[in-house]
Motif scaffolding. Structure first.
Motif, PDB file in Angstrom:
ATOM      1  N   SER A  43       0.969 -38.225  13.299  1.00  0.00           N
ATOM      2  CA  SER A  43       0.743 -38.507  14.253  1.00  0.00           C
ATOM      3  C   SER A  43       1.659 -37.883  15.726  1.00  0.00           C
ATOM      4  CB  SER A  43       0.385 -40.180  15.023  1.00  0.00           C
ATOM      5  OG  SER A  43       1.649 -40.879  14.726  1.00  0.00           O
ATOM      6  N   TRP A  44       2.699 -37.452  15.184  1.00  0.00           N
ATOM      7  CA  TRP A  44       3.692 -37.339  16.271  1.00  0.00           C
ATOM      8  C   TRP A  44       3.559 -35.807  17.029  1.00  0.00           C
ATOM      9  CZ3 TRP A  44       7.672 -39.706  16.621  1.00  0.00           C
ATOM     10  CH2 TRP A  44       9.000 -39.457  17.205  1.00  0.00           C
ATOM     11  N   ASP A  96       0.293 -41.547  18.630  1.00  0.00           N
ATOM     12  CA  ASP A  96      -0.925 -41.654  19.401  1.00  0.00           C
ATOM     13  C   ASP A  96      -0.957 -43.672  18.985  1.00  0.00           C
ATOM     14  OD1 ASP A  96      -1.926 -39.650  20.188  1.00  0.00           O
ATOM     15  OD2 ASP A  96      -2.111 -38.183  18.182  1.00  0.00           O
ATOM     16  N   GLY A  97      -1.584 -43.971  19.588  1.00  0.00           N
ATOM     17  CA  GLY A  97      -1.664 -45.562  19.197  1.00  0.00           C
ATOM     18  C   GLY A  97      -0.345 -45.822  19.439  1.00  0.00           C
ATOM     19  N   PRO A  98      -1.171 -47.396  18.565  1.00  0.00           N
ATOM     20  CA  PRO A  98      -0.190 -48.366  18.010  1.00  0.00           C
ATOM     21  C   PRO A  98       0.666 -47.570  16.924  1.00  0.00           C
ATOM     22  CG  PRO A  98      -2.454 -48.667  16.894  1.00  0.00           C
ATOM     23  CD  PRO A  98      -2.331 -48.332  18.140  1.00  0.00           C
ATOM     24  N   TYR A 148       5.411 -55.165  11.709  1.00  0.00           N
ATOM     25  CA  TYR A 148       4.736 -55.560  13.027  1.00  0.00           C
ATOM     26  C   TYR A 148       4.178 -54.480  13.820  1.00  0.00           C
ATOM     27  CZ  TYR A 148       4.572 -57.390  17.828  1.00  0.00           C
ATOM     28  OH  TYR A 148       3.966 -59.069  18.722  1.00  0.00           O
ATOM     29  N   LEU A 149       2.950 -55.054  14.677  1.00  0.00           N
ATOM     30  CA  LEU A 149       2.190 -54.026  15.130  1.00  0.00           C
ATOM     31  C   LEU A 149       2.338 -53.883  15.852  1.00  0.00           C
ATOM     32  CD1 LEU A 149       0.186 -51.811  14.529  1.00  0.00           C
ATOM     33  CD2 LEU A 149      -1.682 -53.365  15.763  1.00  0.00           C
ATOM     34  N   ALA A 150       3.222 -52.527  17.188  1.00  0.00           N
ATOM     35  CA  ALA A 150       3.972 -52.420  18.120  1.00  0.00           C
ATOM     36  C   ALA A 150       2.547 -51.779  19.017  1.00  0.00           C
ATOM     37  CB  ALA A 150       4.916 -52.524  18.184  1.00  0.00           C
ATOM     38  N   GLY A 151       2.967 -51.547  20.323  1.00  0.00           N
ATOM     39  CA  GLY A 151       2.835 -50.069  20.955  1.00  0.00           C
ATOM     40  C   GLY A 151       4.040 -49.801  22.205  1.00  0.00           C
ATOM     41  N   ASN A 152       4.020 -48.684  22.858  1.00  0.00           N
ATOM     42  CA  ASN A 152       4.152 -48.070  23.894  1.00  0.00           C
ATOM     43  C   ASN A 152       3.410 -49.147  25.328  1.00  0.00           C
ATOM     44  OD1 ASN A 152       5.296 -46.119  22.548  1.00  0.00           O
ATOM     45  ND2 ASN A 152       4.048 -44.409  23.233  1.00  0.00           N
TER      46      ASN A 152
END
Length: 379
Positions: free
Chosen positions: A50-51, A287-289, A299-303
């Motif tokens: 996903s990079w 891409d995405g979380p 822990y699910l994170a995001g930008n």
């Protein structure tokens, strides 16, 4: 005493918005590409599929340059190797022509003769990630790299700087503290002094993407292991003996931290795609979380982005709700006098923090985007 009061008043004027908002420090990710195949601590290694590999466009850079009054320093680095950008030195030259101090962080492999000449000409500071004193340790942490080549590049750069009689750029060695390399830290100080660098910084590994990387971390909710503390103390004594400036990030966590050292009140990060984020940890090129590890829990994170440079000037982003809502967490009285560590609310780690540090756990809060970030504990 009067000077201290004046300093506090100036601080609160800035925090409470009594003067026009302004960032002092602009971090610009010029590329997300890197020539190394997979450093063990890097999120690029964790998420290769996903990079997003990309370079900052010249159009985006010019848009940033037009906002020059907002910042006095620019650090041309992010999640990639900046020396790979084909117009890096055009950027550095343009910034310095406007009176901006320019710096970057590199893995040191690309510091050949031509690049060293550009470094000496265009930079105010260059930080070089080395992370070890011995070739076998270094090359296990950074597969595909060449320890001796980097060492030779650093030595030659420092020698050339001395020959020219220049004060700048400041040459800084970085030692990212991890379990496999910490025992080499005192020896690293001796190596740094022998190379002729100006300073050593030893930060902790503070972003862990996957469970497989947990074993690298030295951080714990418990007090630091006395053996680890002894190594840090030996390193500090060695730096003092060598008269070498040394910043060693503590292994002791801070449960009442007011703001992390990424300080979104005074700093901002621009990704290679032109998105504007509070810091590098909220501007990953994926891409995405994504996942953060917070004391062996995922822990699910995001930008989190304030906006896009192609669509908004930096000046206009300072007035946007995405920016104002984010920094508002750091401008409340509770946030100033005792912030809640950004633990995952129902996690084992969060419950442990609340039990051990009830004041910090009940005072203030961090932005939701920061939840689960080790930087919130001073890592």
């Amino acid at each position: 005493m009067l000077m201290r009061i004046k300093s506090l008043l100036e601080y609160f004027q800035k925090v409470w918005g009594m003067e026009p908002p302004r960032w002092d420090y602009l971090q610009v990710e010029v590329t997300t590409r890197c020539q190394l195949p997979g450093c063990v601590m890097c999120p690029r290694t964790a998420w290769p599929a996903s990079w997003q590999s990309r370079d900052l466009s010249w159009q985006t850079f010019e848009a940033l340059l037009s906002s020059r009054p907002l910042f006095s320093q620019a650090h041309l680095s992010g999640w990639g190797e900046p020396l790979l950008h084909p117009r890096l030195w055009d950027m550095a030259r343009a910034l310095r022509a406007q009176g901006v101090k320019v710096s970057l962080t590199t893995n040191g492999l690309g510091l050949n003769a031509e690049v060293r000449k550009r470094v000496l000409e265009h930079l105010d500071m260059v930080a070089i990630s080395l992370d070890a004193t011995r070739a076998d340790t270094y090359e296990k942490l950074r597969p595909g790299s060449d320890f001796q080549r980097v060492i030779d590049n650093i030595a030659t750069l420092c020698s050339a700087k001395r020959t020219l009689g220049q004060q700048r750029p400041e040459v800084v060695l970085l030692f990212l503290k991890m379990r496999p390399n910490l025992k080499e830290l005192p020896e690293f100080l001796r190596l740094a002094a022998s190379l002729g660098v100006d300073r050593v910084n030893a930060p902790n590994l503070d972003f862990i993407p996957l469970p497989e990387m947990d074993s690298l971390s030295l951080l714990s909710l418990s007090p630091p292991d006395p053996e680890l503390e002894a190594i840090s103390q030996e390193a500090a004594a060695e730096a003092q003996r060598l008269h070498l400036p040394f910043r060693d990030f503590s292994l002791s966590l801070k449960f009442d931290l007011r703001v992390c050292d990424a300080n979104p009140l005074r700093q901002v990060f621009v990704t290679a795609s032109g998105e504007v984020a509070p810091c590098v940890y909220l501007g990953l090129p994926v891409d995405g979380p994504f996942t953060r590890r917070f004391f062996k829990e995922s822990y699910l994170a995001g930008n989190y982005f304030y906006g896009q440079v192609a669509e908004n000037s930096l000046e206009s982003l300072l007035q946007k709700s995405a920016y104002l809502n984010f920094i508002d967490y750091f401008k409340t009285p509770a946030a100033i006098f005792g912030l809640l560590p950004s633990a995952i609310p129902d996690s084992r780690a969060a419950k442990e923090i609340k039990k051990l540090h009830p004041f910090s756990a009940s005072s203030g809060r961090w932005p939701p985007a920061c939840h689960g970030c080790l930087k919130s504990l001073g890592a």
